[in-house]
Design a protein around this motif. Structure first.
Motif, short mmCIF file in Angstrom:
data_model
loop_
_atom_site.label_atom_id
_atom_site.label_comp_id
_atom_site.label_asym_id
_atom_site.label_seq_id
_atom_site.Cartn_x
_atom_site.Cartn_y
_atom_site.Cartn_z
N ARG A 257 -2.63 -4.53 -4.07
CA ARG A 257 -2.69 -3.41 -3.48
C ARG A 257 -4.33 -2.93 -3.73
N THR B 87 -3.94 -6.68 5.13
CA THR B 87 -3.19 -7.63 6.79
C THR B 87 -3.71 -8.37 7.05
N ASP C 188 -5.64 1.88 10.67
CA ASP C 188 -4.98 0.61 9.55
C ASP C 188 -4.46 -0.17 10.27
N SER C 189 -3.59 -0.44 10.66
CA SER C 189 -2.67 -1.63 11.08
C SER C 189 -2.32 -1.90 12.34
N TYR D 111 2.74 -7.79 3.93
CA TYR D 111 2.43 -6.67 3.70
C TYR D 111 3.59 -5.61 3.64
N GLU E 122 3.59 -1.09 3.47
CA GLU E 122 3.81 -0.43 3.90
C GLU E 122 4.61 1.03 4.19
N GLY F 165 -5.78 -1.19 3.37
CA GLY F 165 -4.80 -1.89 3.96
C GLY F 165 -5.13 -2.75 5.27
N GLY G 63 0.66 -1.07 -0.15
CA GLY G 63 -0.11 -0.51 0.44
C GLY G 63 1.05 1.17 0.12
N MET H 208 1.62 3.90 8.32
CA MET H 208 0.01 4.01 7.87
C MET H 208 -0.12 4.45 9.73
#
Ligand code: IPD
Ligand code: CA
Ligand code: CA
Length: 269
Positions: A191, A199, A219-220, A210, A212, A195, A165, A215
């Motif tokens: 993508r 994950t 999101d994470s 993954y 990015e 996100g 991402g 983030m």
């Protein structure tokens, strides 16, 4: 800071699953009538979209959580908040994949993480389009609906597909070299626009890893708990005030994780 008992964490885990599904039901109602939604932009980035659906769903999650656990802290993408000193913080993205949501692409989810005494301990991602509830609680494994999850067993990036991402929060130069390095290793990427969902797919072993460059916590954090409980490893997202400022995200099984650290230009903590 007073420690939380296992029973107190369990209560929050079960409730997080309920809230994610209730929030997703509300979001799905908006999704079915998405042509009536007014698309707004956050700041000057025309790719960073939002609508009344995001704000309404976050308000639902926030009020349900506040009613059940009034002493807990809350950080939401749309309404803010977040205190690094709190005993327990709920971190919520009401719709992750808003661009997909507003464009009619079925890649979006509700994302809920819970931090207790500074550690991410609960991760829940609900994908209403496929009726998949990805859930994990530290020390109790990770599940999609009721099936246990395990990260991909590949030993090299070329053994599977990477999720990636990026956003306009970082320069293209931060991200693009990774794609070149991955392809040179015989790897491949997708993508999908959410996100948090990608994950969760790492935890499910569908993606080999993954990456990015930046983030946000909403999101994470769920994916971090999901992947760790599915046998993978992740970077220390909450270091350097990640809860407030965000951080890079890197996750995979141990062997592939080590390989990925050599393919990205960022320093991994
Ligand atoms: C975004 C999505 C996207 C990721 C971005 C996020 P939003 O969240 O997860 O896949 O690359 O970093 O900001 O705006 O859809 O909630
Ligand atoms: Ca998001
Ligand atoms: Ca969002």
């Amino acid at each position: 800071m007073e420690l939380m008992t296992a029973a107190e964490i369990d209560a929050r885990y079960h409730f997080a699953c309920e809230v994610a599904q209730a929030a997703a039901n509300r979001a799905y109602g908006f999704y079915q009538q998405r042509n009536q939604l007014e698309v707004e932009h956050k700041g000057s980035d025309l790719q960073d979209v939002v609508s009344i659906a995001d704000r309404t769903v976050e308000e639902l999650a926030r009020s349900l959580i506040a009613e059940r656990f009034p002493a807990d802290d809350f950080l939401g993408e749309e309404s803010g908040g977040g205190n690094e000193q709190a005993r327990c913080t709920w971190v919520v993205d009401p719709i992750d994949g808003t661009s997909c949501f507003l464009n009619g692409l079925h890649n979006w989810c509700v994302s809920i993480g819970v931090i207790v005494n500074g550690e991410p301990v609960i991760g829940v991602v609900y994908d209403p389009n496929h009726r998949e509830l990805f859930r994990a609680r530290a020390g109790q494994g990770a599940f999609v609906n009721d099936a246990p999850m395990r990260v991909h067993s590949g030993q090299h990036v070329r053994d599977g597909v990477m999720g990636v991402g990026t956003s306009h929060r970082v320069t293209p130069e931060t991200f693009v070299p990774f794609i070149s390095a991955l392809l040179h290793q015989g790897g491949m990427f997708i993508r999908n626009g959410s996100g948090a969902l990608m994950t969760a797919w790492v935890a499910a072993g569908r993606l080999i890893g993954y990456y990015e460059p930046h983030m946000n916590a909403w999101d994470s954090l769920p994916g971090i708990v999901l992947v760790r409980e599915a046998g993978g490893i992740t970077n220390d997202f909450l270091s350097d005030h990640g809860l407030i400022n965000g951080n890079l995200v890197l996750m995979a099984n141990n062997r592939v994780y080590q390989q990925l650290t050599g393919l990205i230009t960022q320093k991994v903590t």
